[in-house]
Design a protein around this motif. Structure first.
Motif, mmCIF file in Angstrom:
data_model
loop_
_atom_site.group_PDB
_atom_site.id
_atom_site.type_symbol
_atom_site.label_atom_id
_atom_site.label_comp_id
_atom_site.label_asym_id
_atom_site.label_seq_id
_atom_site.Cartn_x
_atom_site.Cartn_y
_atom_site.Cartn_z
ATOM 1 N N ASP A 178 0.898 -1.187 0.006
ATOM 2 C CA ASP A 178 0.138 -0.002 0.289
ATOM 3 C C ASP A 178 0.886 1.101 0.013
ATOM 4 N N GLU A 179 1.986 1.180 0.746
ATOM 5 C CA GLU A 179 2.908 2.312 0.649
ATOM 6 C C GLU A 179 3.526 2.811 -0.681
ATOM 7 N N ALA A 180 3.831 1.760 -1.213
ATOM 8 C CA ALA A 180 4.350 2.106 -2.658
ATOM 9 C C ALA A 180 3.431 2.470 -3.780
ATOM 10 N N ALA A 181 2.117 2.027 -3.575
ATOM 11 C CA ALA A 181 0.991 2.379 -4.322
ATOM 12 C C ALA A 181 0.642 3.942 -4.045
ATOM 13 N N LYS A 182 0.514 4.262 -2.640
ATOM 14 C CA LYS A 182 0.081 5.507 -2.421
ATOM 15 C C LYS A 182 1.444 6.602 -2.897
ATOM 16 N N PHE A 183 2.401 5.925 -2.810
ATOM 17 C CA PHE A 183 3.706 6.982 -3.195
ATOM 18 C C PHE A 183 3.325 7.426 -4.683
ATOM 19 N N LEU A 184 2.974 6.399 -5.407
ATOM 20 C CA LEU A 184 2.865 6.301 -6.930
ATOM 21 C C LEU A 184 1.545 7.411 -7.203
ATOM 22 N N VAL A 185 0.505 7.117 -6.544
ATOM 23 C CA VAL A 185 -0.640 7.813 -6.814
ATOM 24 C C VAL A 185 -0.256 9.315 -6.281
ATOM 25 N N LYS A 186 0.412 9.679 -5.235
ATOM 26 C CA LYS A 186 0.741 11.001 -5.113
ATOM 27 C C LYS A 186 1.215 11.600 -6.256
ATOM 28 N N HIS A 187 2.322 10.964 -6.690
ATOM 29 C CA HIS A 187 2.930 11.477 -7.890
ATOM 30 C C HIS A 187 2.350 11.749 -9.174
ATOM 31 N N ILE A 188 1.343 10.782 -9.514
ATOM 32 C CA ILE A 188 0.629 10.734 -10.673
ATOM 33 C C ILE A 188 -0.407 11.773 -10.316
ATOM 34 N N LEU A 189 -0.916 12.189 -9.279
ATOM 35 C CA LEU A 189 -1.903 13.335 -8.922
ATOM 36 C C LEU A 189 -0.981 14.554 -9.280
ATOM 37 N N GLN A 190 -0.016 14.598 -8.800
ATOM 38 C CA GLN A 190 0.715 16.100 -8.897
ATOM 39 C C GLN A 190 0.954 16.312 -10.619
#
Ligand code: GDP
Ligand code: MG
Length: 179
Positions: free
Chosen positions: A165-177
């Motif tokens: 989940d941590e890796a996924a959250k990290f990716l989502v955060k960057h995609i949203l940016q």
């Protein structure tokens, strides 16, 4: 986007890497919170969807594209990569050659798809099966990430549910940016 100030995003996210590194296991853990010791290698592409309520006004539909057993069918890739917003690039910490494989996949990815501003799409390097052996080469991975343009790396275990989940959250955060 809606008048109520609620935004829904659909992100196509690739899960790439060599055969048997744990791509399908990672997706199954992330989407269903399950792990299977014996997974069938299917032919084609598996699609999975996970809905993440990111905050009170942002919903993310994460559409995961998992190559199933066609890792070597290079011709598939151009179609496969098209329109993706991010990627997990997976290797197996017990199999060194899969790290080279992951770097090749990253290279291939960057050749096929980019953001509107010409930058590479966000990609996270996953050092999977960390339940089997400790990742001893953290500084090498750090360096590789910088050189190859990964936004970061995580040691993960689909088996023991470590950092998925941590890796996924990290990716989502960057995609949203980027949106
Ligand atoms: P794929 O070919 O990249 O989709 O790999 P699979 O998800 O099919 O996994 C290949 C094998 O590695 C299977 O036997 C999995 O049970 C095993 N595997 C996947 N993830 C992990 C993990 O985090 N830890 C361990 N120990 N085994 C894993
Ligand atoms: Mg698979």
């Amino acid at each position: 986007d809606s008048e109520l100030g609620f935004t829904e995003h659909l992100f196509k996210v690739l899960v790439i890497g060599d055969h048997k590194v744990g791509k399908t296991s990672f997706v199954k853990r992330f989407v269903k919170n399950q792990f299977y010791e014996e997974l069938k290698t299917t032919i084609g592409v598996d699609f999975s969807m996970k809905v993440i309520d990111w905050d009170s006004h942002t919903r993310v539909r994460f559409q995961l594209w998992d190559i199933a057993g066609q890792e070597r069918v290079r011709g598939l890739n151009r179609v496969y990569f098209k329109g993706s917003s991010g990627a997990f690039v997976v290797y197996d910490v017990t199999n060194r050659s899969t790290l080279d494989g992951a770097l090749n996949w990253k290279h291939e990815l960057d050749g096929q798809v980019m953001l509107k501003n010409g930058c590479p799409i966000p990609a996270v390097l996953l050092a999977n099966k960390c339940d089997e052996t400790k990742v001893w080469n953290a500084s090498l991975l750090e360096k590789l990430c910088q050189e190859k343009g990964f936004i970061g790396w995580f040691q993960t275990s689909a088996k023991e549910n470590i950092n998925v989940d941590e890796a996924a959250k990290f990716l989502v955060k960057h995609i949203l940016q980027n949106n």
